[in-house]
Design an enzyme around this catalytic site. Sequence first.
Site, PDB file in Angstrom:
ATOM      1  N   CYS A  97       4.830   2.839   1.181  1.00 25.40           N
ATOM      2  CA  CYS A  97       5.740   2.631   2.709  1.00 25.40           C
ATOM      3  C   CYS A  97       6.468   3.957   2.976  1.00 25.40           C
ATOM      4  O   CYS A  97       5.431   5.541   2.893  1.00 25.40           O
ATOM      5  CB  CYS A  97       7.285   2.430   1.330  1.00 25.40           C
ATOM      6  SG  CYS A  97       7.783   3.752   0.657  1.00 25.40           S
TER       7      CYS A  97
ATOM      8  N   LEU B 299       0.467  -1.332  -0.519  1.00 27.76           N
ATOM      9  CA  LEU B 299       0.049   0.094   0.401  1.00 27.76           C
ATOM     10  C   LEU B 299       0.830   0.815   0.565  1.00 27.76           C
ATOM     11  O   LEU B 299      -0.012   2.729  -0.839  1.00 27.76           O
ATOM     12  CB  LEU B 299      -1.219  -0.393   1.082  1.00 27.76           C
ATOM     13  CG  LEU B 299      -2.103  -0.982   1.404  1.00 27.76           C
ATOM     14  CD1 LEU B 299      -2.730  -1.046   2.407  1.00 27.76           C
ATOM     15  CD2 LEU B 299      -2.991  -0.956   0.100  1.00 27.76           C
TER      16      LEU B 299
ATOM     17  N   ASP C 168      -1.324  14.930  16.036  1.00 29.43           N
ATOM     18  CA  ASP C 168      -1.723  14.494  15.197  1.00 29.43           C
ATOM     19  C   ASP C 168      -2.175  15.088  14.026  1.00 29.43           C
ATOM     20  O   ASP C 168      -2.420  14.159  13.482  1.00 29.43           O
ATOM     21  CB  ASP C 168       0.255  13.783  14.337  1.00 29.43           C
ATOM     22  CG  ASP C 168       0.562  13.875  12.867  1.00 29.43           C
ATOM     23  OD1 ASP C 168       0.827  14.751  12.457  1.00 29.43           O
ATOM     24  OD2 ASP C 168       1.037  13.000  12.134  1.00 29.43           O
TER      25      ASP C 168
ATOM     26  N   ASP D 168       7.837   6.628   6.839  1.00 29.92           N
ATOM     27  CA  ASP D 168       9.480   6.841   7.425  1.00 29.92           C
ATOM     28  C   ASP D 168       9.991   6.071   8.432  1.00 29.92           C
ATOM     29  O   ASP D 168      11.091   5.368   8.798  1.00 29.92           O
ATOM     30  CB  ASP D 168       9.001   8.408   7.977  1.00 29.92           C
ATOM     31  CG  ASP D 168      10.360   8.948   9.284  1.00 29.92           C
ATOM     32  OD1 ASP D 168      11.428   8.327   8.938  1.00 29.92           O
ATOM     33  OD2 ASP D 168      10.433   9.108  10.353  1.00 29.92           O
ATOM     34  N   ILE D 169       8.976   4.507   9.060  1.00 29.68           N
ATOM     35  CA  ILE D 169       9.014   4.021  10.143  1.00 29.68           C
ATOM     36  C   ILE D 169       9.116   2.428   9.046  1.00 29.68           C
ATOM     37  O   ILE D 169       9.379   1.470   9.828  1.00 29.68           O
ATOM     38  CB  ILE D 169       9.134   3.740  11.565  1.00 29.68           C
ATOM     39  CG1 ILE D 169       7.735   4.429  11.317  1.00 29.68           C
ATOM     40  CG2 ILE D 169       9.694   5.398  11.905  1.00 29.68           C
ATOM     41  CD1 ILE D 169       6.779   4.148  12.711  1.00 29.68           C
ATOM     42  N   GLY D 170       8.428   1.935   8.174  1.00 28.61           N
ATOM     43  CA  GLY D 170       8.147   0.656   8.161  1.00 28.61           C
ATOM     44  C   GLY D 170       7.155   0.871   6.135  1.00 28.61           C
ATOM     45  O   GLY D 170       6.777   2.910   5.647  1.00 28.61           O
TER      46      GLY D 170
END
Length: 586
Positions: free
Chosen positions: A199, A197, A316, A201-203
């Site tokens: 990519c 789906l 956020d 920052d962390i995965g």
Amino acid sequence: MASTRKPSGHGAEVEAQKRSSSNSSTKSAKAETFEPMQLQRSVTNPRAVGIPESKRLPESFRKRSSDPAVCKPDFSSLSTVLEHVDSLTIDEKKTSGFGSVKTSSASAKLSDGTSSLGKTSGSAKLSGRLDFMESGKSSICRGSTSSDVSDESSCSSFSSTVNKPHKANDLRWEAIQAVRVRDGLLGLSHFRLLKRLGCGDIGSVYLSELSGTKCYFAMKVMDKTSLASRKKLLRAQTEREILQSLDHPFLPTLYTHFETEKFSCLVMEFCPGGDLHTLRQRQPGKHFSEQAVKFYIAESLLALEYLHMLGIVYRDLKPENVLVREDGHIMLSDFDLSLRCLVSPTLVKSAAIESDPLRKNVYCVQPACIEPSCIQPSCTVPTTCFSPRLFSSKSKKDRKPKNDTANQVRPLPELVAEPTDARSMSFVGTHEYLAPEIIKGEGHGSAVDWWTFGIFLYELLFGRTPFKGSGNRQTLFNVVGQPLRFPETPVVSFAARDLIRGLLMKEPQQRLGFKRGATEVKQHPFFEGVNWALIRCATPPEIPKPVELEKGAVSVAEAPSSQKTAAGLVLNAQKGSDNYLEFDFF
């Protein structure tokens, strides 16, 4: 393929992307077809997931899946599998000369062949659209220093439990529990990765299916070595622990999580309806009606109330992080920037508005009060503000004195669950949504969520944020130094504008919700008529069209716009040559 930007500075990194204008065009590439990959049964380390030795099932009692995709893998390692999937679902990012990002996205049809998805009877329908659409808000995050770590990780601990009362009738939850009872532990071998789906920052996040079922999930796969080298382990841990603690209709469900030697995986709810930013772009004038805004805002408010009750400051909130479920109701996402702290929910006696001189003239509680001039205390009586009392001809002198004590209705106690003692010096958030106290570096607490809630409300009503400048620097200057202004169009009620004014007070101590949290915000006249207890029974403004998955092929239903977005997925690109992608789904 998109490259991951290297962290900059000594423990201070900026994750920024330029928000594309509302007029930026999105091109959809022609759908391509490919064969799904067969997954190798991974060896899961029981100690990594904290299963006591006495409770582990013997190997002889663990039944192997009958799915041929599990028993006969075609790939030698998970890395090869993920690399193969990635190569088939790359989203090419192109930057125009004006700095706007154009996304060329491939809506891939999945041809399953002999996999278990093709063996299941009938077709699985997922309400929503698999849309891919760009998002342009600049997200920034200053890397945690040692002081940040102690500030944000030494608070209350979160218990991990499989008891989720709100998931009692969830077929996906039941399927996960059935596999857990049968096999003891869940691992990558139980899932088939259908499509990447996106990519971030962390995965990377993959659309996945629990083998042998029609249950679809969003699986976030994170490389543990990469997280450690980029000092992102704390963010990943924070997100996992918060997700484990949640059980709310408007917040995501963490169905399971597991680790391999190299990867950490989170299996979460798949939201096929897109996000509110995408949905707003499809509305006439690129803004919602006030009635629709009231629905989305009310559900988001309940989610924030629940988070604050758990001692979680979200930090956020923005349309890109508010996803639309298949039934049209919302779900907040992305908790890696959240702050955890201690909170003590208490019941307090509520006082009438008239008895509080500070709140008496804040707003007019009558729906008829739509003019800014009508904010005097006389508006609090149950009469219109535009004309004299039509049904009472007696003057005050002619009226009989009332027994105030006998006629006074005692208000019920109010639950106040606001983490007012929360404090952080971290510089995190999205430029257009940053609260003034964050920009000025004064430290911040839970009041930042009420500021972002006001910006969120403003954007849904007017189609843009109130302090956006020509660049990020100008935006931050406007947030701190410029007064709040409302455009002439679209026309919204005075109650809506008054709520925004209360939420966007630059001094956090004067901000609506600072003292009593969501309880105070919910009492604003803008929410008059909202049945908070039965809000899940309300009809959503829009219910996503279904997406049919049959014989392994993904067929996107015809949408009113040519722009397709992945379910709840937003890809942000940084302006420049980095081509850095930030994933705002989780």
